[in-house]
Design a protein around this motif. Structure first.
Motif, short mmCIF file in Angstrom:
data_model
loop_
_atom_site.label_atom_id
_atom_site.label_comp_id
_atom_site.label_asym_id
_atom_site.label_seq_id
_atom_site.Cartn_x
_atom_site.Cartn_y
_atom_site.Cartn_z
N ALA A 276 0.82 -1.21 0.00
CA ALA A 276 0.00 0.00 0.00
C ALA A 276 0.85 1.26 0.00
CB ALA A 276 -0.94 0.00 1.21
N ILE A 277 2.10 1.15 0.43
CA ILE A 277 2.98 2.33 0.45
C ILE A 277 3.21 2.86 -0.96
CG2 ILE A 277 5.32 3.12 1.03
CD1 ILE A 277 5.31 1.12 3.34
N PHE A 278 3.29 1.97 -1.93
CA PHE A 278 3.47 2.41 -3.32
C PHE A 278 2.24 3.15 -3.82
CE2 PHE A 278 6.31 -1.28 -2.91
CZ PHE A 278 7.50 -0.73 -3.39
N PHE A 279 1.06 2.69 -3.43
CA PHE A 279 -0.16 3.41 -3.80
C PHE A 279 -0.21 4.77 -3.11
CE2 PHE A 279 -1.35 -1.01 -4.61
CZ PHE A 279 -1.96 -0.90 -5.85
N GLY A 280 0.26 4.83 -1.86
CA GLY A 280 0.33 6.11 -1.16
C GLY A 280 1.24 7.08 -1.85
N TRP A 281 2.38 6.58 -2.34
CA TRP A 281 3.31 7.43 -3.10
C TRP A 281 2.64 7.98 -4.36
CZ3 TRP A 281 5.13 7.03 -8.10
CH2 TRP A 281 6.18 7.90 -8.44
N GLY A 282 1.97 7.12 -5.10
CA GLY A 282 1.31 7.57 -6.32
C GLY A 282 0.23 8.60 -6.04
N MET A 283 -0.54 8.37 -5.00
CA MET A 283 -1.62 9.29 -4.65
C MET A 283 -1.05 10.65 -4.24
SD MET A 283 -4.68 8.52 -1.93
CE MET A 283 -3.49 8.19 -0.62
N ALA A 284 0.01 10.65 -3.43
CA ALA A 284 0.63 11.90 -2.98
C ALA A 284 1.29 12.63 -4.13
CB ALA A 284 1.65 11.60 -1.89
N THR A 285 1.87 11.90 -5.08
CA THR A 285 2.53 12.54 -6.21
C THR A 285 1.52 13.22 -7.13
OG1 THR A 285 4.31 10.89 -6.13
CG2 THR A 285 4.07 12.15 -8.17
N LEU A 286 0.39 12.57 -7.36
CA LEU A 286 -0.66 13.19 -8.17
C LEU A 286 -1.20 14.45 -7.50
CD1 LEU A 286 -2.68 10.05 -9.38
CD2 LEU A 286 -1.17 11.51 -10.74
N ALA A 287 -1.41 14.37 -6.18
CA ALA A 287 -1.89 15.55 -5.44
C ALA A 287 -0.85 16.66 -5.46
CB ALA A 287 -2.22 15.16 -4.00
N SER A 288 0.43 16.29 -5.39
CA SER A 288 1.51 17.29 -5.44
C SER A 288 1.53 18.01 -6.77
CB SER A 288 2.86 16.60 -5.19
OG SER A 288 2.91 15.99 -3.93
N ALA A 289 1.31 17.26 -7.87
CA ALA A 289 1.27 17.88 -9.19
C ALA A 289 0.13 18.89 -9.28
CB ALA A 289 1.11 16.80 -10.26
N ALA A 290 -1.02 18.53 -8.71
CA ALA A 290 -2.17 19.45 -8.71
C ALA A 290 -1.87 20.68 -7.86
CB ALA A 290 -3.41 18.74 -8.19
N LEU A 291 -1.21 20.49 -6.72
CA LEU A 291 -0.86 21.60 -5.84
C LEU A 291 0.05 22.60 -6.55
CD1 LEU A 291 -0.22 19.61 -2.54
CD2 LEU A 291 -1.68 21.62 -2.69
N VAL A 292 1.10 22.09 -7.16
CA VAL A 292 2.05 22.97 -7.85
C VAL A 292 1.38 23.68 -9.01
CG1 VAL A 292 4.20 23.02 -9.16
CG2 VAL A 292 4.04 21.60 -7.12
N LYS A 293 0.55 22.96 -9.75
CA LYS A 293 -0.14 23.56 -10.90
C LYS A 293 -1.07 24.68 -10.44
CE LYS A 293 -1.27 23.66 -15.28
NZ LYS A 293 -0.29 24.08 -16.30
N VAL A 294 -1.74 24.48 -9.31
CA VAL A 294 -2.62 25.52 -8.78
C VAL A 294 -1.82 26.76 -8.40
CG1 VAL A 294 -4.08 26.16 -6.81
CG2 VAL A 294 -4.46 24.01 -7.99
N MET A 295 -0.71 26.56 -7.69
CA MET A 295 0.07 27.69 -7.19
C MET A 295 0.77 28.45 -8.30
SD MET A 295 -0.82 27.71 -4.17
CE MET A 295 0.16 29.17 -3.77
#
Length: 364
Positions: A43-62
């Motif tokens: 599940a840690i790999f899925f957590g990494w993928g989920m956090a990375t996608l959210a990070s991309a959205a965060l940076v794109k918003v800012m």
């Protein structure tokens, strides 16, 4: 916008990673094992993928408002009242994160080191250096994260020494009960990955904003490598039925380590790990003061920080939490953190894209 002290990409990366690792590190192997057994590490790999996608959205918003925080962006696209409401919500959110960090740290200290010391006394002692560092802003916090990281390099080698007692067959067979237990464990990875939301407030301080996403990917990868390493170590040391019985298997495993120059390694580990613990409440307290100053629109952030530190100390004096309370707060933060740091960036990205198209603004 006021003159700000910039934060290097290394400081940014380590600040986010240290925030994530701080309190979730101790109990993550147990939580994953309770849900998916020894397959929980997947599940840690899925957590990494989920956090990375959210990070991309965060940076794109800012990127739509690179010289301001999320509050400036909301004021620009939604109005003053929207930014005020957001400031209130972020104040409550980061105050709860700071409270959670203080609560877990003091409970662990009381259980393992100082059983006769009142929790509010421990919190008061921790608040003094917290105020001294947090009042100087993100640059000082970033430097502190660098120091903590350098001082923590020895920890992985200590855990590697426990592998002489490892039983690798505990990990087999992989996916022994199918994918459903593993997929149901993904929700547990939300709390350990909280910290990516720092981008909302750190982005305008970055020296190289164009490398923000790369830094976030590195930070999330570093965090998940740490989680993966300690989870596998615990899984091959404890039996599948035994690991779920320990509240802090990461500390309990230290009892098997013996050195000639020190008898109880876990005592040294907990005393030192306070520095890592502090990497969640120091930036959180700074963000609480930043958002409350924005909300009220008066007074320096330093004054707000002092008042919030006093409020935290009083709260622990009035009510003394237990491990059950800590579990309840963690469960709530798992839901609140998903909304604030995973769902909110995606919603904002969609909203800002629509508004910019309506206004006819060019893409940033």
């Amino acid at each position: 916008m006021k003159t700000i002290r910039q934060v290097s990409m290394l400081q940014f990366t380590l600040m986010v990673s240290a925030f994530q690792i701080s309190v979730a590190f101790l109990s993550l192997p147990r939580e994953l094992a309770r849900q998916a057994g020894t397959d929980g590490w997947i599940a840690i790999f899925f957590g990494w993928g989920m956090a990375t996608l959210a990070s991309a959205a965060l940076v794109k918003v800012m990127k739509n408002n690179p010289d301001g925080t999320i509050l400036d962006l909301l004021q620009r696209y939604m109005g003053v009242w929207a930014s005020k409401i957001a400031a209130f919500i972020f104040t409550a959110y980061y105050l709860l994160l700071a409270y959670d960090g203080f609560m877990i740290a003091t409970l662990v200290i009381k259980l393992w080191l100082l059983p006769s010391t009142y929790i509010y006394v421990l919190v008061l002692l921790l608040l003094i250096p917290t105020f001294q560092i947090a009042q100087h802003g993100f640059q000082a916090i970033g430097r502190y994260s660098e120091i903590v990281t350098l001082l923590s390099i020895w920890i992985p080698f200590v855990y590697l020494s426990t592998l002489r007692h490892a039983h690798w067959l505990y990990l087999l067979p992989v996916i022994k009960e199918g994918w459903l237990p593993v997929l149901s464990t993904i929700k547990i990875m939300v709390y350990p990955m909280l910290g990516i939301g720092l981008v909302f407030f750190l982005y305008p301080y970055l020296v190289r904003k164009d490398k923000a996403l790369r830094a976030m990917v590195i930070s999330n990868t570093l965090t998940c490598l740490v989680y993966l390493g300690i989870t596998l170590v615990c899984y091959v040391y404890f039996s599948p039925d035994e690991i779920a019985e320990y509240n802090e298997p990461v500390i309990s495993i230290m009892k098997s380590i013996e050195f000639q120059f020190i008898e109880r390694v876990e005592v040294l580990f907990i005393a030192f790990y306070l520095f890592v613990f502090s990497c969640i409440w120091i930036p959180s307290m700074h963000l609480v003061s930043m958002n409350s100053a924005w909300l009220l629109g008066k007074g320096p952030e330093r004054g707000h920080l002092a008042l919030w530190c006093f409020a935290v100390a009083v709260s622990f004096f009035i009510y003394r939490p237990s491990f059950i309370d800590a579990a309840r707060v963690n469960n709530f933060l798992n839901l609140a953190g998903f909304v604030m740091e995973f769902a909110l960036p995606a919603c904002l990205l969609l909203y800002v894209a629509i508004i910019r198209k309506v206004r006819g603004e060019k893409r940033s």
